[in-house]
Design an enzyme around this catalytic site. Structure first.
Site, PDB file in Angstrom:
ATOM      1  N   CYS A  77    -132.221 -45.335 -42.971  1.00  0.00           N
ATOM      2  CA  CYS A  77    -131.026 -45.978 -43.527  1.00  0.00           C
ATOM      3  C   CYS A  77    -130.856 -45.604 -45.006  1.00  0.00           C
ATOM      4  CB  CYS A  77    -131.075 -47.492 -43.296  1.00  0.00           C
ATOM      5  SG  CYS A  77    -129.488 -48.300 -43.591  1.00  0.00           S
ATOM      6  N   HIS A 175    -131.363 -47.651 -37.474  1.00  0.00           N
ATOM      7  CA  HIS A 175    -132.654 -48.344 -37.599  1.00  0.00           C
ATOM      8  C   HIS A 175    -133.429 -48.192 -36.295  1.00  0.00           C
ATOM      9  CE1 HIS A 175    -132.128 -50.451 -41.460  1.00  0.00           C
ATOM     10  NE2 HIS A 175    -130.857 -50.409 -41.154  1.00  0.00           N
ATOM     11  N   GLU A 177    -136.353 -49.083 -35.657  1.00  0.00           N
ATOM     12  CA  GLU A 177    -137.156 -50.293 -35.429  1.00  0.00           C
ATOM     13  C   GLU A 177    -136.340 -51.425 -34.819  1.00  0.00           C
ATOM     14  OE1 GLU A 177    -135.373 -51.125 -39.482  1.00  0.00           O
ATOM     15  OE2 GLU A 177    -135.936 -49.343 -38.327  1.00  0.00           O
TER      16      GLU A 177
END
Length: 193
Positions: A77, A175, A177
């Site tokens: 990001c 992202h 994650e």
């Protein structure tokens, strides 16, 4: 394998650490140059505003350290955006790893882009096992225009680079994650590079 997540006060480090733990690895949070240098893999996260994040990196010298690293580095990001030449956000000079200028989405689209969007035009081993048009989770108001460094693309009012690659450096606008099982595959691919 020694995995270091660069800790410079950027928001999403714990969620990245937990995502890596779910893959069976342990990651260390650090801003210590020697710890970062000695890592096998480095993750450079980021949530927030470009100018103030860059200020924190300059204060610790991490802005000079990252471009010198020789092991695989993954910017996430804002981390990816700060690895570029510059950002319109706060008129910020970046690290120049990617010869890309980050620009703001036009008012024709809802800013920030928040939510799931698809990635396509996938290149490099980072995307092994990921299908074209796979959905990833994004939160951002600024983007990387398509360039030679682009290894994944996304459409949101414009076509933009949702992932970049040069030498040992990778960057993803999304992202991983927070991108469910597909994001976990991308993190595993990075750790296995």
């Amino acid at each position: 394998m020694k995995i270091v997540i660069i800790d410079y006060g950027a928001g999403n480090i714990q969620s990245i650490r937990f995502a890596i733990a779910r893959l069976g690895y342990e990651a260390v949070l650090s801003h210590d140059p020697e710890t970062i240098r000695s890592a096998d893999k480095v993750i450079f996260p980021g949530v927030g505003e470009a100018a103030s994040a860059m200020e924190k990196l300059r204060a610790t010298g991490i802005d000079k350290l990252i471009p010198e690293l020789r092991q695989p580095v993954l910017g996430i990001c804002l981390g990816m955006q700060l690895m570029c030449a510059s950002s319109e956000e706060g008129n910020t000079r970046g690290m120049g790893i990617f010869d890309v200028e980050i620009i703001k989405f036009t008012p024709e689209v809802k800013v920030p882009q928040i939510g799931w969007n698809s990635i396509y035009g996938l290149k490099t081993a980072l995307f092994n096992g990921i299908r074209e048009q796979e959905f990833m989770y994004l939160v951002h108001s600024y983007y990387a225009p398509v360039s030679e460094a682009a290894i994944a693309l996304t459409d949101y009012g414009v076509k933009y680079a949702s992932a970049l690659h040069r030498d040992n450096f990778y960057g993803v606008q999304f992202h991983p994650e927070k991108s469910s099982s597909a994001g976990a595959v991308i993190l595993r691919n990075f750790l296995e590079l």
